[in-house]
Design an enzyme around this catalytic site. Structure first.
Site, PDB file in Angstrom:
ATOM      1  N   LYS A  49       0.757  -1.177  -0.188  1.00 32.02           N
ATOM      2  CA  LYS A  49      -0.487  -0.130  -0.293  1.00 32.02           C
ATOM      3  C   LYS A  49       0.615   1.574   0.834  1.00 32.02           C
ATOM      4  O   LYS A  49       2.077   1.487   0.242  1.00 32.02           O
ATOM      5  CB  LYS A  49      -0.783  -0.306   1.249  1.00 32.02           C
ATOM      6  CG  LYS A  49      -2.354   1.355   1.120  1.00 32.02           C
ATOM      7  CD  LYS A  49      -2.532   0.998   2.616  1.00 32.02           C
ATOM      8  CE  LYS A  49      -3.799   1.878   2.904  1.00 32.02           C
ATOM      9  NZ  LYS A  49      -4.728   1.601   4.389  1.00 32.02           N
TER      10      LYS A  49
ATOM     11  N   SER B 106      -9.149   2.636   3.940  1.00 32.91           N
ATOM     12  CA  SER B 106      -8.130   3.231   2.804  1.00 32.91           C
ATOM     13  C   SER B 106      -7.350   1.881   2.523  1.00 32.91           C
ATOM     14  O   SER B 106      -6.925   3.042   1.311  1.00 32.91           O
ATOM     15  CB  SER B 106      -7.628   4.456   4.030  1.00 32.91           C
ATOM     16  OG  SER B 106      -6.273   3.526   4.898  1.00 32.91           O
TER      17      SER B 106
ATOM     18  N   SER C 146     -10.147   0.604   8.102  1.00 33.30           N
ATOM     19  CA  SER C 146      -9.565   0.380   6.344  1.00 33.30           C
ATOM     20  C   SER C 146      -8.797  -1.166   5.266  1.00 33.30           C
ATOM     21  O   SER C 146      -8.895  -1.001   4.533  1.00 33.30           O
ATOM     22  CB  SER C 146      -8.479   1.690   6.383  1.00 33.30           C
ATOM     23  OG  SER C 146      -8.382   2.330   6.584  1.00 33.30           O
TER      24      SER C 146
END
Length: 505
Positions: free
Chosen positions: A71, A147, A171
């Site tokens: 990520k 996220s 998230s």
């Protein structure tokens, strides 16, 4: 191995093929890049790719040679950019590996790129100005969540079988729910945030992954968990590898079901239907299930306010550090309007307010812990609705400060953040699909601190009873690759809980 076979395989399965010489690591990397080329232009899940640097020994770990994505937030890979979805950090390149990245290398994962994240991870949808919106593979007009939305979209679309994710208020679980994936948020202290930080978002955030199968998440957590020098928290060491727990029977569990969202937001009918059917499934499997209430120990307004202060203060410190390192000003040219407003709010948080917010974290942790003395597992919906249309969260957001923004996010995701505050493990399991939209519906299960073992056992049982890794997202439906088009329809044994033979339960 054909592309459609790769796109439907999980990581442990691919690693086994590598170990037995049936496919090479280079061939897997090529298929991952081919899948990315086919679908990423439509979903925008990946920021960039690069050649795999480490070629592990086949069979050295349960995930050796498996294509993997990290990520664009919370992890450092030497020589690679980590921009946190923000123009403020554009071009920033890490000089060294974080502890987590070192673990991923030792796990033998073939990391070849990074996924899109919202600016500073400050949203539960992935729509950053810097790299554009990530689209849900099941419906390109919908959010992939956040996220870790880029990670989840990439996994759901078959680019990789699992991907790195983080979770500060849901998230991992939110995008898992939106994209029909399994996602487990570990306990606070299970995975180190070091060495550059002692904790992540003041103990609210943790590292983990999203995956298509339970065993992939278990195998990864086995590889990355453990105490590092200087860590402020230490989760109890597991009795055995989590990968072994997946195959163990969970026994008869006491399950408390929370049907009313904290904060009072109504839960949509398809989600309630999925919850009811999940209760039936649990009872069919022999578990003791009853409806309950779960007290946070504080009012919802206090909960939102305390979190908004922790979030804003953390954001302000991070933005100031990035501004200094990247030699940029913190202003409207470097931060999105709502993030800039939250940055300004963080500048106003006093020391007294910050300490009070940490005290609230303690109250919530103690309150939830008492419920886990009564129940082995607490069941809730992961989200009160299916994936929302892109742009939903941005409507009117330019007028919000940190309190208003966090209130909006928590109102839309009322079931997840409490377990971050408490530091307890929680997972989203893709047990249903909304028959009206065809979109996935995730159910959340939480356990007491350090009890990921219970969750993996239960998840393994649910996966056996209600297999979900078979449906292909709509993003492939118009693709001209015949072998993929042939599997776009749900196979026999649809992953929806609604298809289960629950008559008489």
């Amino acid at each position: 191995m054909r592309l459609w076979e790769y796109a439907r395989s999980d990581g442990v399965g691919l690693a086994n093929l590598v170990a037995h010489g049936e496919v090479t690591i280079a061939e897997l990397e090529g298929m991952a890049l081919e899948a990315a080329s086919a679908v990423n232009p439509r979903i925008n899940a990946i920021v960039e790719t690069w050649p795999v640097e480490d070629v592990p020994a086949p069979g050295s770990t349960p995930l050796a040679g498996v294509p993997f994505l990290i990520k664009d937030l919370g992890i450092s890979m030497a020589g690679k950019r980590t921009e946190m979805g923000s123009r403020l950090a554009a071009g920033y390149t890490a000089s060294s590996d974080s502890y987590l990245m070192r673990h991923l290398r030792r796990a033998g994962l073939a990391t070849f790129g990074r996924t899109v994240a919202p600016e500073m991870g400050y949203s539960i949808t992935t729509e950053p100005v810097l790299y554009g919106s990530t689209r849900n593979p099941w419906d390109l007009t919908r959010s992939a969540g956040g996220s870790s939305g880029g990670a989840a979209a990439a996994v759901a679309a078959g680019i990789v079988p699992l991907a790195h994710a983080t979770d500060a208020a849901g998230s991992i679980r939110i995008p898992a729910s939106y994209n029909g994936l399994f996602g487990l948020k570990p306990s606070r202290g299970r995975v180190s945030a070091g060495p550059d930080a002692d904790e992540f978002f003041h103990g609210l955030a943790v590292h983990g992954c999203v995956s298509r199968t339970v065993r992939d998440s278990a195998a990864l957590l086995d590889q990355i968990q453990g105490l590092q020098a200087g860590d402020p928290y230490a989760a109890p060491q597991p009795a055995r590898p989590y990968l072994e727990e997946v195959a163990r029977h969970p026994g008869r569990l006491r399950v408390g079901v929370l049907t009313q969202a904290w904060g009072g937001r109504p839960t949509a009918a398809p989600v309630i239907d999925a919850l009811v059917r999940t209760v039936c499934l649990l009872e069919f499997l022999g578990h003791e299930v009853e409806e309950t209430t779960v007290e946070l120990g504080v009012s919802w307004e206090e909960f939102v306010t305390g979190n908004s202060r922790l979030w804003a203060a953390s954001l302000t410190v991070l933005a100031d550090e990035l501004a200094a390192v990247c030699d940029r000003a913190v202003d409207a040219s470097t931060l999105e309007p709502v993030v800039l407003a939250c940055y300004a709010s963080g500048q106003q948080v006093t020391g007294t307010e910050f300490i009070a917010a940490l005290s609230l974290r303690n109250v919530v942790s103690r309150s939830l812990a008492r419920h886990f003395e009564t129940y082995d597992v607490i069941l809730t919906p992961t989200m009160p609705d299916v994936a929302v249309p892109l742009g939903t969260y941005a409507l009117g957001a330019d007028d919000l400060d940190s309190l208003g923004w966090v209130d909006r996010l928590f109102d839309r995701s009322p079931y997840t953040a409490a377990f971050n505050v408490a530091g307890t493990p929680a997972m989203s399991v893709p047990l249903a699909y909304d028959p009206g939209t065809g979109l996935p519906v995730g159910l959340q299960f939480a356990a007491g601190y350090g009890r990921e073992d219970i969750l993996f056992r239960l998840a393994g049982q649910l996966e056996q009873a209600c297999p979900w890794n078979g449906r292909i997202p709509k993003v492939w439906a118009s693709h001209d690759h015949g072998s993929l088009v042939s599997v776009t329809s749900p196979p026999t044994g649809d992953a929806s809980v609604a298809s289960l033979p629950l008559t008489g339960v």
